[in-house]
Scaffold this motif. Structure first.
Motif, PDB file in Angstrom:
ATOM      1  N   LEU A   1      19.264  11.842 -49.914  1.00 53.59           N
ATOM      2  CA  LEU A   1      19.842  13.015 -49.261  1.00 53.59           C
ATOM      3  C   LEU A   1      19.153  13.319 -47.934  1.00 53.59           C
ATOM      4  O   LEU A   1      19.780  13.871 -47.016  1.00 53.59           O
ATOM      5  CB  LEU A   1      19.761  14.229 -50.187  1.00 53.59           C
ATOM      6  CG  LEU A   1      20.605  14.162 -51.462  1.00 53.59           C
ATOM      7  CD1 LEU A   1      20.383  15.404 -52.327  1.00 53.59           C
ATOM      8  CD2 LEU A   1      22.091  14.008 -51.139  1.00 53.59           C
ATOM      9  N   ALA A   2      17.880  12.983 -47.843  1.00 54.28           N
ATOM     10  CA  ALA A   2      17.153  13.225 -46.595  1.00 54.28           C
ATOM     11  C   ALA A   2      17.529  12.235 -45.506  1.00 54.28           C
ATOM     12  O   ALA A   2      17.118  12.411 -44.350  1.00 54.28           O
ATOM     13  CB  ALA A   2      15.645  13.174 -46.862  1.00 54.28           C
ATOM     14  N   SER A   3      18.302  11.215 -45.858  1.00 52.35           N
ATOM     15  CA  SER A   3      18.629  10.172 -44.889  1.00 52.35           C
ATOM     16  C   SER A   3      20.115  10.079 -44.574  1.00 52.35           C
ATOM     17  O   SER A   3      20.510   9.238 -43.750  1.00 52.35           O
ATOM     18  CB  SER A   3      18.141   8.814 -45.421  1.00 52.35           C
ATOM     19  OG  SER A   3      16.761   8.844 -45.715  1.00 52.35           O
ATOM     20  N   HIS A   4      20.944  10.892 -45.225  1.00 53.86           N
ATOM     21  CA  HIS A   4      22.391  10.778 -45.043  1.00 53.86           C
ATOM     22  C   HIS A   4      23.041  12.157 -45.021  1.00 53.86           C
ATOM     23  O   HIS A   4      22.476  13.123 -45.567  1.00 53.86           O
ATOM     24  CB  HIS A   4      23.003   9.942 -46.178  1.00 53.86           C
ATOM     25  CG  HIS A   4      22.451   8.556 -46.265  1.00 53.86           C
ATOM     26  ND1 HIS A   4      21.362   8.239 -47.049  1.00 53.86           N
ATOM     27  CD2 HIS A   4      22.830   7.394 -45.658  1.00 53.86           C
ATOM     28  CE1 HIS A   4      21.097   6.955 -46.927  1.00 53.86           C
ATOM     29  NE2 HIS A   4      21.962   6.416 -46.091  1.00 53.86           N
ATOM     30  N   PRO A   5      24.231  12.276 -44.430  1.00 56.10           N
ATOM     31  CA  PRO A   5      24.949  13.556 -44.462  1.00 56.10           C
ATOM     32  C   PRO A   5      25.256  13.974 -45.904  1.00 56.10           C
ATOM     33  O   PRO A   5      25.690  13.162 -46.715  1.00 56.10           O
ATOM     34  CB  PRO A   5      26.234  13.266 -43.680  1.00 56.10           C
ATOM     35  CG  PRO A   5      25.908  12.066 -42.853  1.00 56.10           C
ATOM     36  CD  PRO A   5      24.944  11.254 -43.646  1.00 56.10           C
ATOM     37  N   ILE A   6      25.032  15.240 -46.217  1.00 48.84           N
ATOM     38  CA  ILE A   6      25.166  15.740 -47.582  1.00 48.84           C
ATOM     39  C   ILE A   6      26.523  16.418 -47.744  1.00 48.84           C
ATOM     40  O   ILE A   6      26.965  17.176 -46.877  1.00 48.84           O
ATOM     41  CB  ILE A   6      24.039  16.734 -47.905  1.00 48.84           C
ATOM     42  CG1 ILE A   6      22.677  16.063 -47.744  1.00 48.84           C
ATOM     43  CG2 ILE A   6      24.185  17.296 -49.313  1.00 48.84           C
ATOM     44  CD1 ILE A   6      21.501  17.020 -47.852  1.00 48.84           C
ATOM     45  N   ALA A   7      27.164  16.169 -48.882  1.00 52.80           N
ATOM     46  CA  ALA A   7      28.458  16.776 -49.183  1.00 52.80           C
ATOM     47  C   ALA A   7      28.264  17.958 -50.135  1.00 52.80           C
ATOM     48  O   ALA A   7      27.680  17.809 -51.205  1.00 52.80           O
ATOM     49  CB  ALA A   7      29.400  15.756 -49.819  1.00 52.80           C
ATOM     50  N   SER A   8      28.728  19.124 -49.743  1.00 54.53           N
ATOM     51  CA  SER A   8      28.813  20.266 -50.646  1.00 54.53           C
ATOM     52  C   SER A   8      30.091  20.135 -51.470  1.00 54.53           C
ATOM     53  O   SER A   8      30.923  19.250 -51.229  1.00 54.53           O
ATOM     54  CB  SER A   8      28.842  21.571 -49.854  1.00 54.53           C
ATOM     55  OG  SER A   8      30.061  21.656 -49.106  1.00 54.53           O
ATOM     56  N   LEU A   9      30.274  21.028 -52.438  1.00 57.08           N
ATOM     57  CA  LEU A   9      31.517  20.994 -53.202  1.00 57.08           C
ATOM     58  C   LEU A   9      32.716  21.294 -52.311  1.00 57.08           C
ATOM     59  O   LEU A   9      33.802  20.750 -52.518  1.00 57.08           O
ATOM     60  CB  LEU A   9      31.457  21.995 -54.372  1.00 57.08           C
ATOM     61  CG  LEU A   9      31.247  21.346 -55.743  1.00 57.08           C
ATOM     62  CD1 LEU A   9      29.919  20.631 -55.779  1.00 57.08           C
ATOM     63  CD2 LEU A   9      31.320  22.386 -56.860  1.00 57.08           C
ATOM     64  N   LYS A  10      32.526  22.135 -51.313  1.00 58.38           N
ATOM     65  CA  LYS A  10      33.613  22.411 -50.373  1.00 58.38           C
ATOM     66  C   LYS A  10      33.987  21.151 -49.610  1.00 58.38           C
ATOM     67  O   LYS A  10      35.175  20.889 -49.365  1.00 58.38           O
ATOM     68  CB  LYS A  10      33.184  23.506 -49.393  1.00 58.38           C
ATOM     69  CG  LYS A  10      34.292  23.977 -48.467  1.00 58.38           C
ATOM     70  CD  LYS A  10      35.366  24.726 -49.238  1.00 58.38           C
ATOM     71  CE  LYS A  10      36.371  25.369 -48.304  1.00 58.38           C
ATOM     72  NZ  LYS A  10      37.404  26.142 -49.037  1.00 58.38           N
ATOM     73  N   ASP A  11      32.992  20.345 -49.254  1.00 56.25           N
ATOM     74  CA  ASP A  11      33.272  19.078 -48.575  1.00 56.25           C
ATOM     75  C   ASP A  11      34.043  18.131 -49.485  1.00 56.25           C
ATOM     76  O   ASP A  11      34.920  17.382 -49.023  1.00 56.25           O
ATOM     77  CB  ASP A  11      31.968  18.404 -48.134  1.00 56.25           C
ATOM     78  CG  ASP A  11      31.230  19.193 -47.065  1.00 56.25           C
ATOM     79  OD1 ASP A  11      31.908  19.816 -46.239  1.00 56.25           O
ATOM     80  OD2 ASP A  11      29.987  19.198 -47.089  1.00 56.25           O
ATOM     81  N   ILE A  12      33.709  18.141 -50.774  1.00 52.50           N
ATOM     82  CA  ILE A  12      34.437  17.286 -51.711  1.00 52.50           C
ATOM     83  C   ILE A  12      35.887  17.741 -51.816  1.00 52.50           C
ATOM     84  O   ILE A  12      36.818  16.913 -51.807  1.00 52.50           O
ATOM     85  CB  ILE A  12      33.751  17.308 -53.094  1.00 52.50           C
ATOM     86  CG1 ILE A  12      32.366  16.665 -53.011  1.00 52.50           C
ATOM     87  CG2 ILE A  12      34.599  16.582 -54.134  1.00 52.50           C
ATOM     88  CD1 ILE A  12      31.570  16.747 -54.297  1.00 52.50           C
ATOM     89  N   GLU A  13      36.118  19.042 -51.916  1.00 53.68           N
ATOM     90  CA  GLU A  13      37.487  19.567 -52.030  1.00 53.68           C
ATOM     91  C   GLU A  13      38.350  19.171 -50.841  1.00 53.68           C
ATOM     92  O   GLU A  13      39.546  18.923 -50.993  1.00 53.68           O
ATOM     93  CB  GLU A  13      37.453  21.092 -52.148  1.00 53.68           C
ATOM     94  CG  GLU A  13      36.982  21.614 -53.486  1.00 53.68           C
ATOM     95  CD  GLU A  13      37.079  23.123 -53.560  1.00 53.68           C
ATOM     96  OE1 GLU A  13      37.419  23.753 -52.543  1.00 53.68           O
ATOM     97  OE2 GLU A  13      36.797  23.678 -54.639  1.00 53.68           O
ATOM     98  N   THR A  14      37.759  19.133 -49.664  1.00 54.79           N
ATOM     99  CA  THR A  14      38.538  18.861 -48.447  1.00 54.79           C
ATOM    100  C   THR A  14      38.473  17.404 -48.019  1.00 54.79           C
ATOM    101  O   THR A  14      39.015  17.044 -46.956  1.00 54.79           O
ATOM    102  CB  THR A  14      38.037  19.759 -47.302  1.00 54.79           C
ATOM    103  OG1 THR A  14      36.628  19.554 -47.116  1.00 54.79           O
ATOM    104  CG2 THR A  14      38.284  21.229 -47.620  1.00 54.79           C
ATOM    105  N   ALA A  15      37.823  16.552 -48.817  1.00 55.05           N
ATOM    106  CA  ALA A  15      37.768  15.128 -48.495  1.00 55.05           C
ATOM    107  C   ALA A  15      39.134  14.486 -48.687  1.00 55.05           C
ATOM    108  O   ALA A  15      40.000  15.010 -49.400  1.00 55.05           O
ATOM    109  CB  ALA A  15      36.727  14.434 -49.371  1.00 55.05           C
ATOM    110  N   ASP A  16      39.345  13.322 -48.063  1.00 53.26           N
ATOM    111  CA  ASP A  16      40.613  12.618 -48.223  1.00 53.26           C
ATOM    112  C   ASP A  16      40.442  11.263 -48.903  1.00 53.26           C
ATOM    113  O   ASP A  16      41.417  10.514 -49.067  1.00 53.26           O
ATOM    114  CB  ASP A  16      41.322  12.449 -46.881  1.00 53.26           C
ATOM    115  CG  ASP A  16      40.474  11.735 -45.828  1.00 53.26           C
ATOM    116  OD1 ASP A  16      39.275  11.490 -46.111  1.00 53.26           O
ATOM    117  OD2 ASP A  16      40.994  11.445 -44.742  1.00 53.26           O
TER     118      ASP A  16
END
Length: 853
Positions: free
Chosen positions: A350-365
């Motif tokens: 996680l310290a080396s990559h962009p982190i996904a929140s649950l909101k990011d998961i909901e809006t992912a494609d």
């Protein structure tokens, strides 16, 4: 159209976000247009007809349903126009024709959207004199009550349950004004998200059954903000207390995490704190003693040079106090060595990559899931991924010009298309039906598949299915890659990170096992339980909220700090009761590295674990507060310095009231024939008063589940008023501070142990209703939790001399055998908690068949 579109509401000019419906535009401007069927997460369907407004165009007025009308630049609407006011009043009246008007005995009374909207539209007199339509209610299981006569046919329940959460056993029956929302027959609602119906329903059709039995009016309870410790997601809760007893748990909106909804484990799990399974009194060798005697005995044991076993479910403050008491070199995690190493790997990734929140998961494609049974391991994340699967239908609907907020129209125009969501798991998954691709791989092959996808993304050779998944991820605008500790397999975290590294637009979501797994990993441990057993020698053990039964440390001399009575507390040299997560302030670091503060939900609970540890070792002054502990933590462990900002100044003067304005406890609470007066209890660890005094009606009041109780709005449906925009962050910012940052200096990490090469590969079986023994200790979830079993492929079972239904003992647990041809050969499925007490591979020596009479 201008860059900033504007419209006029009753002569007042406001700006709005492009592409929203008129009702949303009004709400975001602070104007609550009466409504029922519209919901911030469910969109518009135009079922109730209550949101009528007058739209003026070319000098002519017409009535429009605001939830079904696009907001356009220059639009002029009138909410107070007599014609639309009369229309709304008539709608309310016909909706109330068959309603029983039973507010006095309805659990939703005082926090009811129907009450709020009825008052808002001016309806106050009944003209109907004929008999009302009546329905037969159903028994829907241990979690919810059912009172269909209160229904106004808004369809919110089925839209959430079926359309949003994917349930199939709740539906609508009938037609016209005689519709029925329920099951085809009585029975338990199967979805692990069914409890949300109590908040989604704008009336009192569905209510929390446990709260109904131990009822207290919403305005006569103290409401405290908290953080769920049922898994690593860190959903925000509001826990309500009355007369020293926790009565109910509700969703507390957080824009980046749980949004409007909780899983049932998060909603009903915390109620175990009222069960008889609590460790109520201090024990010495199983005998009840006074607190002072127990503390004295514990000090004598600790003086021998104890090692500390920390808990990934305990707060940062409690774990830090244990670390200071025993020293960093004797500070171990109460999990297997492999899990401790995996948690460290998650932090590093996680310290080396962009982190996904649950909101990011909901809006992912697009999404790739490596090995995770999200529905069982992190249920709220599974609900988020269900929304990801709809990305393709939303995109197709947008191409056809269908606004995203027209939910039913989007589903039709989307033609049932599913986004490129790939599940790679060893067992059938609850999300298989909505995923574009469900691939079965044995436990040790999951990580290999992830690495193959990463290789394909780099243009290297890979098998066909890996190349297909890589192509879908590369074509996506906002892909996410998901892995974690749910499978208990080394390598999946690193493989997921490798995929994200090859995808410039991707985000990484990693789910450790427990609520504070990452907080403990950031603190640095000397290893897990196996390492602790090797390092202990003859030293005693301080076990912080960790059951050592079935571990190498079970035979040690133990000082146990626990909220729940366990086999360890029964056999400990000294057992000391401590507060549960719901009874003491504490900080937890969730799966995305967000530190969040929970507050005590009642003033008279047991002492916090960190206070007991301080008393054992003289760590702090007796009047030290959580803020003081976090200040010392920041000095000793700068990597966690941000945790102090999760709730800055929480120990200062009260800034908000736990009780709402209508709280009557101080003046109407008769105790022993007298009305008590005097100072309310003091909470040294939170800026929230145990009374109705304090800040009320703030834009974001953390003590309220539904945002501001202002303008006569008291139901969960008022939550949108506290949001910067509908479905967005809170106006004051979402709670919590991310403590995992790029380039951060990481704590020391234990080495991952080598796994045996022979034997049956253990697969954890996750139950969405019971992740921990505490879940089964509480009455609501005890009835919903599945029976613990051992799953084997029929051929593996035969080789062990076992058959369907036979009993076998593994690590002291007696389990019935279930033969499952869908389980890969050479694997054995064990309950998740039990799987952490056995090696990664087990053979016949670990399994003892029992004769079944």
């Amino acid at each position: 159209m201008s860059d900033t579109p504007k419209l006029r509401i009753d002569g007042r000019e406001v700006t709005f976000r492009p592409g929203v419906d008129l009702l949303t535009a009004c709400i975001e401007a602070g104007v609550m247009v009466p409504h029922f069927c519209w919901h911030g997460a469910l969109g518009s369907v135009g079922a109730c007809r209550l949101c009528a407004v007058t739209v003026t165009e070319n000098g002519r007025d017409r009535i429009e349903m605001s939830c079904m009308t696009p907001a356009t630049d220059g639009m002029e609407i009138k909410l107070r126009d007599p014609e639309s006011e009369d229309f709304r009043a008539r709608v309310i009246e016909w909706l109330m024709v068959n309603h029983p008007h039973d507010c006095a005995v309805c659990e939703a009374g005082g926090a009811c959207h129907l009450q709020d909207m009825t008052v808002a539209t001016g309806h106050h007199a009944r003209r109907a004199r004929f008999p009302k339509r009546t329905h037969r209610n159903q028994d829907l299981g241990p979690l919810l009550t059912h009172e269909m006569n209160r229904c106004i046919a808004c369809y919110r329940c089925t839209r959430f349950y079926r359309g949003y959460a994917g349930g199939r056993d709740l539906d609508v029956f009938g037609a016209h004004d005689n519709v029925y929302f329920g099951r085809a027959e009585d029975g338990v609602l199967e979805s692990p998200f069914a409890g949300n119906l109590a908040e989604v329903c704008p009336t009192g059709v569905f209510n929390d059954k446990g709260w109904s039995k131990g009822y207290a009016r919403p305005w006569d309870m103290m409401h405290s903000p908290s953080v769920c410790n049922g898994c690593s997601v860190g959903c925000n809760l509001t826990i309500s207390e009355r007369h020293g007893r926790i009565r109910r748990v509700e969703n507390r909106y957080h824009g980046a995490i749980n949004g409007f909804f909780l899983c049932d484990r998060g909603r009903f799990g915390p109620l175990w704190v009222e069960s008889d399974a609590r460790l109520a009194t201090p024990l010495i060798r199983g005998a009840e003693v006074t607190p002072n005697a127990a503390l004295a005995a514990a000090r004598e044991v600790i003086a021998q040079g104890a090692i500390g076993i920390a808990s990934p479910r305990a707060s940062l403050e409690a774990n830090y106090a244990l670390r200071r008491l025993v020293g960093a070199e004797r500070f171990f995690a109460g999990v297997p060595d492999a899990e401790a190493a995996q948690d460290a790997a998650i932090v590093a990734a996680l310290a080396s990559h962009p982190i996904a929140s649950l909101k990011d998961i909901e809006t992912a494609d697009a999404a790739l899931v490596l090995g995770e049974d999200l529905t069982g391991h992190a249920p709220r994340a599974a609900l988020a991924l269900r929304q990801t699967t709809r990305a393709a239908e939303r995109a197709l609907a947008a191409e056809k010009g269908v606004p995203h907020w027209l939910d039913n129209a989007v589903r039709v125009a989307g033609e049932g298309r599913r986004a490129a969501v790939t599940l790679v798991t060893p067992l059938a998954d609850a999300l298989d039906g909505v995923a574009a691709r469900a691939l079965r791989r044995d436990a040790d092959a999951v990580a290999a598949f992830g690495r193959a996808v990463a290789a394909a993304l780099r243009g290297e050779a890979a098998q066909d299915d890996a190349r297909a998944v890589a192509a879908e991820l590369a074509a996506a605008e906002a892909p996410v890659v998901i892995a974690g500790a749910g499978l208990g397999v080394a390598g999946t975290v690193e493989a997921a990170a490798e995929v994200v590294a090859a995808l410039p637009k991707a985000r990484l979501a990693l789910f450790p096992a427990e609520a504070n797994s990452l907080g403990l990993a950031l603190m640095g441990v000397a290893g897990g339980l196996e390492a602790a057993a090797q390092a202990r020698g003859a030293r005693p053990v301080i076990a912080l909220e960790t059951d050592l039964e079935g571990t190498p440390l079970a035979a040690a001399q133990v000082v146990a700090l626990e909220a729940l009575a366990t086999a360890t507390t029964a056999g400990a040299q000294v057992a000391l009761p401590v507060a549960s997560f719901a009874e003491a302030a504490g900080t937890f670091v969730n799966h995305e590295g967000r530190a969040q503060r929970a507050f005590a939900a009642r003033p008279d609970g047991p002492p916090a674990a960190w206070r007991v540890l301080s008393a054992l070792g003289g760590l702090w002054d007796a009047d030290a507060r959580v803020d003081d502990v976090l200040a010392r933590l920041a000095e000793d462990l700068p990597v966690l310095a941000g945790a102090a900002e999760a709730a800055p100044g929480s120990g200062t003067k009260p800034c908000a009231a736990r009780a709402p304005r209508r709280y009557s406890g101080r003046t109407a609470d008769d105790l022993a024939g007298r009305v008590p007066e005097g100072m309310p209890p003091v909470d040294p660890d939170g800026g929230l008063s145990w009374s109705m005094e304090g800040a009320q009606g703030a834009a974001v009041d953390p003590a309220r589940s539904s945002g501001p109780a202002e303008d006569g709005l008291h139901s969960p449906s008022a939550a949108c008023l506290a949001q910067a925009y509908v479905g967005g962050p809170l106006k004051g910012g979402d709670p919590g501070v991310r403590v995992i940052r790029p380039g951060m200096e990481l704590a020391r990490t234990p080495d991952a142990p080598a796994h045996p090469a022979e034997g049956l590969r253990v697969i954890p079986l996750h139950d969405p209703f019971a992740a921990h023994p505490s879940d089964r200790a509480g009455a609501p979830l005890a009835e919903r939790a599945g029976r613990p079993v051992m799953r084997l492929h029929p051929e593996d079972a035969a080789a062990l001399g076992l058959s369907e239904g036979a009993l076998a003992t593994v690590a002291g647990a007696r389990l019935p055998v279930v033969c499952d041809a869908g389980l890969p050969r050479g694997h054995v499925g064990l309950p998740a908690a039990l799987s952490r007490r056995v090696p990664a591979r087990i053979d016949a020596a670990h399994i003892t068949p029992e004769d079944v009479q």
